[in-house]
Motif scaffolding. Structure first.
Motif: not given
Length: 316
Positions: A93-96, A100-106, A121-128, A192-196
């Motif tokens: 629920a945190d908007l992360q 928009q990925e839902i249709p392809e997953l479906y 989440k191949k490219k992440r915005y978290d602390s390394v 598995e699917k690469v997601v944003k």
């Protein structure tokens, strides 16, 4: 109904309205029939009031509220029990997670025949150091232990066929290992699917470094359950019998050596003065305890009742 979107949350008041608008827009653009299940895991902010207002304005929005915080696994369990869509999507629920990925997953579930599709989440915005590196180590260990070849076990964005979520038991903190649970339940086609990955917009993460420690402990648990969950005697009983036999043979050897020395009139210490006697005795005791542990495990498996896992205070 095409889709059930299960969203566990804890203190995410600020993001719920925006997330709802985003999901509703994707659903309308693809003409899906759907339901959104918000599972309030004991929030102490205004999350439940926000869910109530969203439900009043949109009949597709439903909610479950726990009396207190029980954990993400219990929230998913409650959502899975109520889900009715042909495909079940889970997301945070945190908007992360990006709707928009839902249709392809479906489509991967309905057209390509997958039982489960996990986001990566191949490219992440978290602390390394605090998340990326421990997460990679954790995922490597999970792959090696479970045999499920996924790069991101802990991604909250996943899609399931309805009968998958109705036939798995998510307990404790096993939400990280739902693909493993699905495989063990007889659903082997896991994709598995690469997601944003979106940077967190509101609030703070609810998980600290302890989640990786807990994750590795849970990994050991699920490995054991996968191998011996239905037959604990095969592990504990086998180890117990082996240790008991080793201890018994050692004790007999010590006693035999003593008798031989006495027969030959050679000096011999008391058996109880020999430290190896106590090692042999301890080995037999431990072997007996392991055997009993396996025996009790078998009895528990045959007599266990489902325990109360969480208390729901309100539903919408």
């Amino acid at each position: 109904m095409n889709l059930s979107i299960v969203i566990p949350l804890l203190n995410e008041e600020e993001s719920l309205a925006e997330l709802h608008r985003w999901i509703a827009g994707v659903m309308a653009a693809n003409s899906y029939s759907y339901e959104i299940l918000f599972i309030d895991d004991g929030s102490t902010d205004g999350s439940w009031k926000k869910i109530q207002s969203l439900s009043a304005a949109d009949p597709n929005v439903k909610g479950i509220r726990f009396l207190r915080n029980y954990g993400k696994s219990q929230a998913l369990h409650a959502g899975f029990a109520r889900a009715q869509g042909d495909v079940v999507i889970t997301m945070d629920a945190d908007l992360q997670d990006n709707p928009q990925e839902i249709p392809e997953l479906y489509n991967m579930i309905t057209q390509q025949g997958y039982d489960l599709v996990s986001g990566w989440k191949k490219k992440r915005y978290d602390s390394v150091l605090s998340k990326n590196m421990p997460s990679k180590l954790f995922n490597w260990a999970a792959r090696k232990t479970s045999g499920v070849k996924l790069n991101d076990f802990n991604c909250g964005l996943k899609a399931y066929r309805l009968d998958v979520v109705k036939n798995i038991e998510v307990s404790g903190e096993m939400h990280r290992y739902i693909p493993v649970l699905a495989k063990n339940a007889g659903f082997p086609k896991i994709g598995e699917k690469v997601v944003k990955h979106q940077a967190r917009k509101y609030g703070n993460t609810k998980f600290g470094m302890e989640r990786f420690i807990n994750g590795f402990l849970d990994l050991i648990t699920i490995w054991f359950i996968s191998k011996f969950g239905k037959r604990p005697m095969h592990l504990f009983g086998a180890l117990g019998v082996l240790m008991f036999i080793i201890g018994l043979l050692s004790a007999l050897y010590i006693g035999l050596i003593k008798l031989i020395k006495l027969y030959n009139h050679e000096p011999a210490i008391l058996v109880t003065d020999n430290p190896w006697f106590y090692i042999a005795l301890t080995t037999m005791i431990i072997g007996t305890q392991l055997f009993l542990a396996g025996f009790l495990g078998e009895i528990i498996l045959r007599t266990k009742n489902n325990e109360e896992r969480y208390k729901i205070s309100e539903t919408l």
